[in-house]
Design a protein around this motif. Structure first.
Motif, PDB file in Angstrom:
ATOM      1  N   TYR A   1       0.817  -1.218   0.000  1.00  0.00           N
ATOM      2  CA  TYR A   1       0.000   0.000   0.000  1.00  0.00           C
ATOM      3  C   TYR A   1       0.848   1.264   0.000  1.00  0.00           C
ATOM      4  O   TYR A   1       0.369   2.340  -0.374  1.00  0.00           O
ATOM      5  CB  TYR A   1      -0.921   0.018   1.219  1.00  0.00           C
ATOM      6  CG  TYR A   1      -2.053  -0.976   1.150  1.00  0.00           C
ATOM      7  CD1 TYR A   1      -3.028  -0.878   0.170  1.00  0.00           C
ATOM      8  CD2 TYR A   1      -2.148  -2.010   2.076  1.00  0.00           C
ATOM      9  CE1 TYR A   1      -4.068  -1.787   0.104  1.00  0.00           C
ATOM     10  CE2 TYR A   1      -3.189  -2.928   2.020  1.00  0.00           C
ATOM     11  CZ  TYR A   1      -4.141  -2.809   1.031  1.00  0.00           C
ATOM     12  OH  TYR A   1      -5.168  -3.717   0.967  1.00  0.00           O
TER      13      TYR A   1
ATOM     14  N   VAL B   1       0.851   3.181  -3.421  1.00  0.00           N
ATOM     15  CA  VAL B   1      -0.412   3.432  -4.107  1.00  0.00           C
ATOM     16  C   VAL B   1      -0.320   4.644  -5.034  1.00  0.00           C
ATOM     17  O   VAL B   1      -1.094   4.756  -5.999  1.00  0.00           O
ATOM     18  CB  VAL B   1      -1.540   3.609  -3.071  1.00  0.00           C
ATOM     19  CG1 VAL B   1      -1.410   4.911  -2.307  1.00  0.00           C
ATOM     20  CG2 VAL B   1      -2.909   3.498  -3.724  1.00  0.00           C
TER      21      VAL B   1
ATOM     22  N   TRP C   1      -6.003   8.580   6.533  1.00  0.00           N
ATOM     23  CA  TRP C   1      -5.144   8.567   5.349  1.00  0.00           C
ATOM     24  C   TRP C   1      -4.776   7.139   4.964  1.00  0.00           C
ATOM     25  O   TRP C   1      -4.725   6.799   3.773  1.00  0.00           O
ATOM     26  CB  TRP C   1      -3.892   9.406   5.610  1.00  0.00           C
ATOM     27  CG  TRP C   1      -4.237  10.779   6.071  1.00  0.00           C
ATOM     28  CD1 TRP C   1      -4.336  11.219   7.361  1.00  0.00           C
ATOM     29  CD2 TRP C   1      -4.587  11.901   5.244  1.00  0.00           C
ATOM     30  NE1 TRP C   1      -4.713  12.538   7.398  1.00  0.00           N
ATOM     31  CE2 TRP C   1      -4.872  12.983   6.115  1.00  0.00           C
ATOM     32  CE3 TRP C   1      -4.672  12.096   3.872  1.00  0.00           C
ATOM     33  CZ2 TRP C   1      -5.237  14.244   5.641  1.00  0.00           C
ATOM     34  CZ3 TRP C   1      -5.043  13.342   3.397  1.00  0.00           C
ATOM     35  CH2 TRP C   1      -5.321  14.403   4.279  1.00  0.00           C
TER      36      TRP C   1
ATOM     37  N   ASN D   1      -5.856   5.181   1.397  1.00  0.00           N
ATOM     38  CA  ASN D   1      -4.917   4.527   0.482  1.00  0.00           C
ATOM     39  C   ASN D   1      -5.313   3.085   0.190  1.00  0.00           C
ATOM     40  O   ASN D   1      -5.123   2.595  -0.929  1.00  0.00           O
ATOM     41  CB  ASN D   1      -3.502   4.584   1.056  1.00  0.00           C
ATOM     42  CG  ASN D   1      -2.883   5.960   0.921  1.00  0.00           C
ATOM     43  OD1 ASN D   1      -3.401   6.809   0.180  1.00  0.00           O
ATOM     44  ND2 ASN D   1      -1.807   6.211   1.630  1.00  0.00           N
TER      45      ASN D   1
ATOM     46  N   ARG E   1      -8.060   3.265  -2.308  1.00  0.00           N
ATOM     47  CA  ARG E   1      -7.497   3.576  -3.625  1.00  0.00           C
ATOM     48  C   ARG E   1      -6.967   2.313  -4.318  1.00  0.00           C
ATOM     49  O   ARG E   1      -7.118   2.150  -5.543  1.00  0.00           O
ATOM     50  CB  ARG E   1      -6.364   4.598  -3.490  1.00  0.00           C
ATOM     51  CG  ARG E   1      -6.826   5.984  -3.068  1.00  0.00           C
ATOM     52  CD  ARG E   1      -5.651   6.868  -2.691  1.00  0.00           C
ATOM     53  NE  ARG E   1      -4.774   7.142  -3.827  1.00  0.00           N
ATOM     54  CZ  ARG E   1      -3.578   7.729  -3.725  1.00  0.00           C
ATOM     55  NH1 ARG E   1      -3.114   8.082  -2.527  1.00  0.00           N
ATOM     56  NH2 ARG E   1      -2.857   7.955  -4.801  1.00  0.00           N
TER      57      ARG E   1
END
Length: 557
Positions: free
Chosen positions: A157, A160, A455, A459, A462
């Protein structure tokens, strides 16, 4: 030099370094992503740089991995402390103890990694152990999804925002990116452990690979086409407040008191009808520009309201009337987070749900959250964790849903998932596999406050867009509310901690990626190869043990 350093210090150094490539309280600066290419190196030196004939070599390998994992998770998920202390009302020492216990339990992933690497090093040699590193790491990541069910912030991750590296995700999921990062880390570790003739070659190869892969952040695919528009409402409700709207407020224009429900819901509908709003052209709280667009383009096809601590209940007649008003005012279909209840005789099932309404106000259906949050929406070992009932109004009372339906609205098919479900890649791909052309994620990240968690959560969502090559509309209570394109790029977002709406343009896709079709095949292959390498090491260990125990026999000559 690595032999002169305490291996536990090296393990701790890895835990700290790896956290720098993840959000710590805001967006990750691009330079910090580099830590993902080298951060595992100190741990590998701690595991593989010790003499194998020292007493307790394998046991110490386990402890080194456990030390790394405990510290890594305790730092990465420090927000657990705030959630327990600020929102759960637990004393600070108890909140800290819960965070530490979480780190210790989750650290068992890496205790297993350390143990297995130690066994391979002892019985198959250094080269075999180094080759096994990325395979074992990915296999244990997959095992963790099955065993602990909390696959939070896997190493892949961290990339990303790297379009070149994330091009693996539609094939391998996040696991392929993790594998590649571990391979680069292993090159650096192999260079540090190698004799001088090979050292420069291996270190140079690691450096070249890291630079080349990091340069992938400079490549940007063409903009994804957009064909339609949605409005995402960010309610910004206080998760600790009373949001029942059961009182009344004075209206000076009408000269009378008005129901608080009517005042707030009228504002919701009015704000949701704004088909053209300013937006941040990228990630909030960065240098991304704020854009005031020209108000043209497609009409609103969809309105989304997030998961939030509101008083919306699917069976409430006022809520049903509100939905008819919303769809009539906007001319759009609606997806709205709310509580839903099913009753069978005296048995009551309470769901964290998203109700779906057509543009005519008729209820199309409901998605009931399948994967509930442990110790929040359901409470395992209830006697031991009785405090968790006080974390939220409905803590421990929810029933999980059973299916992942896709809803056809205004000619397009949508798959909806709620909050924490976004971290489960193999589950989200099923929506696209069931025909969803667009993914919708509603979430309430207000429980995290201004920590790293919103946050981190963003991610991971996403990555779901990337793996399935789908637009993802992410609507949250307090932020981060955004439109995410099929390459994981945030095209439009709203500022956090404000009541607002975000009018976003997005597109639809119906092609299926390899990952959408077949899921975690790559990670399973890593698991199979890891078992094969461990089986070989086990045979060698058994053979060596047999030789040591076999009595001396007289020579046949």
């Amino acid at each position: 030099m690595h032999r002169r350093l305490n291996p536990y210090l090296l393990s701790l150094l890895s835990a700290v370094c790896l956290n720098f490539c993840f959000p710590l309280g805001g967006p990750v600066p691009a330079y910090r992503i580099l830590f993902a290419f080298v951060g595992v190196g100190p741990l590998l030196l701690a595991l593989l740089g010790r003499p194998i004939d020292q007493p307790g070599y394998v046991k110490q390998s386990l402890l080194l991995g456990w030390c790394f994992g405990t510290v890594w998770y305790s730092i990465n998920c420090y927000w657990i402390y705030q959630t327990m202390f600020f929102y759960g009302g637990l004393p600070a020492p108890v909140s800290a103890a819960i965070l530490l216990l979480y780190g210790i339990l989750m650290g068992m992933y890496y205790a297993l990694f350390g143990l297995l690497i130690g066994l391979l090093r002892k019985h198959s040699g250094l080269a075999a152990a180094l080759v096994a590193v990325p395979f074992l790491w990915v296999a244990i990541d997959l095992l963790g999804v099955v065993a602990f069910r909390v696959p939070w912030d896997q190493l892949g991750y961290s990339q990303v925002g790297n379009p070149a590296l994330t091009s693996l995700a539609p094939w391998t999921g996040v696991y392929g990116i993790t594998f590649l990062l571990l391979a680069v880390n292993t090159l650096f570790a192999a260079g540090a452990l190698a004799a001088p003739p090979r050292r420069k070659v291996l270190l140079g190869a690691g450096l070249a690979a890291a630079v080349l892969l990091q340069a992938g952040t400079l490549w940007q695919p063409a903009a994804a086409p957009v064909t339609t528009r949605a409005v995402l409402l960010q309610e910004n409700l206080n998760v600790k407040g009373d949001n029942s709207w059961s009182g009344s407020v004075w209206d000076p224009q009408a000269g009378r008191y008005i129901e608080e429900w009517d005042v707030n819901t009228a504002r919701y509908v009015r704000t949701s009808a704004q088909s053209c709003t300013p937006y941040i052209a990228g990630m909030p709280e960065t240098n991304a520009p704020v854009v005031s667009p020209e108000c043209d383009g497609p009409a609103i096809s969809l309105v989304i309201w997030p998961e939030a601590p509101s008083s919306f209940s699917e069976r409430d007649a006022r809520f049903q009337g509100l939905m008819r008003n919303l769809t009539r005012t906007t001319g759009a279909a609606a997806i709205v987070g709310n509580l839903a209840i099913d009753t069978r005789g005296t048995h009551v099932d309470l769901y964290n749900a998203a109700s779906v309404f057509g543009a005519d106000g008729a209820r199309v259906g409901r998605y009931a959250k399948v994967h509930l949050v442990p110790w929040g929406e359901y409470i395992p070992f209830q006697k031991l964790f009785s405090f968790a009932h006080g974390l939220t109004r409905n803590a421990g009372r929810f029933t999980h849903g059973w299916s992942r339906p896709v809803f056809r609205l205004q000619g397009h098919r949508y798959g909806i998932f709620i909050c924490y479900e976004s971290i489960f890649a193999d589950e989200i791909r099923q929506f696209a596999g069931n025909g969803a052309e667009v993914l919708v994620n509603i979430s309430d990240d207000g429980w995290y406050g201004d920590t790293s968690a919103p946050w981190q959560h963003l991610n991971m969502a996403r990555m779901r867009a990337i793996e399935n090559r789908r637009w993802l509309l992410r609507d949250t209570n307090t932020g981060i509310t955004a439109a995410i394109d099929p390459y994981g790029r945030i095209t439009q977002s709203a500022p956090r901690h404000v009541f607002t709406s975000l009018a976003v343009q997005y597109g639809v896709r119906n092609d299926l990626t390899f990952y959408t079709r077949y899921g975690d095949i790559f990670a399973l292959l890593c698991g199979i190869l890891s078992l094969a390498m461990l089986a070989r090491a086990a045979r060698v260990a058994i053979r060596q043990t047999t030789r040591r125990r076999k009595p001396n026999e007289p020579s046949a000559i």
